[in-house]
Motif scaffolding. Structure first.
Motif, short mmCIF file in Angstrom:
data_model
loop_
_atom_site.label_atom_id
_atom_site.label_comp_id
_atom_site.label_asym_id
_atom_site.label_seq_id
_atom_site.Cartn_x
_atom_site.Cartn_y
_atom_site.Cartn_z
N GLU A 135 0.71 -1.04 -0.11
CA GLU A 135 -0.04 -0.08 -0.15
C GLU A 135 0.90 1.16 -0.22
O GLU A 135 0.50 2.30 -0.80
CB GLU A 135 -0.97 -0.07 1.02
CG GLU A 135 -2.06 -1.14 1.21
CD GLU A 135 -1.57 -2.37 1.44
OE1 GLU A 135 -0.48 -2.72 1.98
OE2 GLU A 135 -2.14 -3.38 1.03
N THR A 136 1.87 1.25 0.73
CA THR A 136 2.97 2.38 0.95
C THR A 136 3.47 2.45 -0.48
O THR A 136 3.69 3.80 -0.88
CB THR A 136 4.02 2.45 1.98
OG1 THR A 136 3.16 1.92 3.36
CG2 THR A 136 4.77 3.41 2.19
N THR A 138 2.55 1.77 -3.37
CA THR A 138 1.62 2.16 -4.53
C THR A 138 1.21 3.81 -4.14
O THR A 138 1.27 4.40 -5.31
CB THR A 138 0.30 1.39 -4.18
OG1 THR A 138 0.55 0.12 -4.44
CG2 THR A 138 -0.75 1.84 -5.26
N ALA A 139 1.06 4.04 -3.02
CA ALA A 139 0.82 5.65 -2.86
C ALA A 139 2.14 6.42 -3.06
O ALA A 139 1.86 7.39 -3.81
CB ALA A 139 0.29 5.56 -1.18
N GLU A 140 3.21 6.00 -2.77
CA GLU A 140 4.35 6.93 -2.73
C GLU A 140 4.87 7.07 -4.42
O GLU A 140 5.39 7.94 -4.69
CB GLU A 140 5.63 6.33 -1.95
CG GLU A 140 5.20 6.66 -0.54
CD GLU A 140 6.65 6.54 0.37
OE1 GLU A 140 7.65 6.92 -0.43
OE2 GLU A 140 6.59 6.63 1.52
#
Length: 249
Positions: A135-136, A138-140
Motif C-alpha cells: 500500500e505504501t 503504491t501511494a508513494e
C-alpha cells in the motif's frame, strides 16, 4: 623464554603503543565493533587505500587514529551498510566537506558531515533504509494498484517478506511515467532479462575476488561490481541515444 617485545610481535600487536587522544588499529576495532561486528583491520586498511581516511603514522610506521578518523570510519561504514552507496560517491562527498564546501546531498536527500557522526546518527542512517508495504509503495509511487501487481507478476519488482525496498519504489515510479506513454509492464520484460544477463556478466568478472573470504576482498568485489554496472549502464545509454539522435537527421 621470549622477551615481551618478541611475544608482542608473535601475536601481531604493535610494539609501539600510541598514547594520548589517538588510538591504534586494535583500539579502533574495539570502538567500532559494537555497530559493525564484521569490521576487520584489513577492511580499515582497504578504506585507507581508497583514500577515505588518512591516519597519521608514528616514526616506526604504525598508524595512529584521531577521534575524527574513527567517526569518519563510522560514517563511511554506515553509508556502505545501510545505503549501499559506492565508495566513490562517499569519497567525493567527504572530500568536498574536507575542502570546506557544502556538497549536494547524498542519494536519498541526506546531507551529513562525517566529522559529526554520533551513535544516534548511525541509528538514523540505519532507519533510513526503507521497507515499504504494498500500500505504501503504491501511494508513494502514485501508481495504480493493478500496475504494481503487474510489475510483481512480470518480475520487475519483488517483495521480500511481503515488503519492498527503495529500488522497487524507483522502478515503480519509472513505470508510472512509462505507462503515460502507453508502455505497459508486459512490454518491459526484456529489461528484466537484460538486467539478469548484465548481473551474470558482472558476477563472472568479480568472482575471483568475491570468492575470497576476507572482508576487504568482499568490499573490493562489491565496488568492482558497482563500477562495471555503471559502465554497462553508460554503454546502454550511449547506444540508445546514438540511435535516437539519428531519428531527426
Amino acid at each position: 623464554m621470549p622477551s615481551p617485545q618478541s611475544a608482542r610481535r608473535t601475536v601481531g600487536i604493535a610494539p609501539e603503543r600510541v598514547h594520548g587522544n589517538v588510538l591504534n588499529i586494535g583500539e579502533v576495532l574495539t570502538e567500532l565493533s559494537g555497530d559493525f561486528p564484521q569490521i576487520t583491520a584489513s577492511k580499515i586498511r582497504f578504506l585507507e587505500e581508497k583514500g577515505l581516511i588518512s591516519p597519521q603514522r608514528t616514526r616506526a610506521g604504525y598508524r595512529k587514529y584521531a577521534p575524527h578518523d574513527v567517526e569518519r570510519l563510522r560514517f563511511v561504514l554506515a553509508l556502505q551498510r545501510d545505503q549501499y552507496l559506492p565508495l566513490k560517491v562517499i569519497k567525493d562527498y567527504v572530500d568536498a566537506i574536507d575542502r570546506g564546501e557544502k556538497p549536494e546531498s547524498l542519494p536519498g536527500g541526506m546531507t551529513l558531515s562525517p566529522r559529526m557522526v554520533s551513535d544516534q546518527m548511525s541509528r538514523d542512517l540505519h532507519s533510513y533504509t526503507r521497507s515499504l508495504t504494498l500500500e505504501t509503495l503504491t501511494a508513494e509511487a502514485g501508481a495504480r494498484h493493478a500496475l504494481v501487481l503487474d510489475l510483481v507478476g512480470f518480475g520487475l519488482i519483488a517483495p521480500v517478506d511481503g515488503r519492498f525496498d527503495e529500488h522497487a519504489l524507483r522502478i515503480t515510479r519509472a513505470c508510472v511515467l512509462l505507462e503515460g506513454h502507453g508502455i505497459e509492464p508486459r512490454h518491459l520484460r526484456p529489461f528484466r532479462a537484460a538486467a539478469d544477463r548484465e548481473l551474470g556478466l558482472v558476477e563472472r568478472v568479480v568472482a575471483p575476488v568475491a570468492s575470497r573470504r576476507d572482508v576487504a576482498s568482499k568490499a573490493r568485489a562489491a565496488e568492482m561490481a558497482r563500477e562495471i554496472s555503471e559502465l554497462c549502464l553508460n554503454l546502454h545509454t550511449a547506444l540508445v541515444q546514438g540511435h535516437i539522435s539519428r531519428m531527426d537527421s
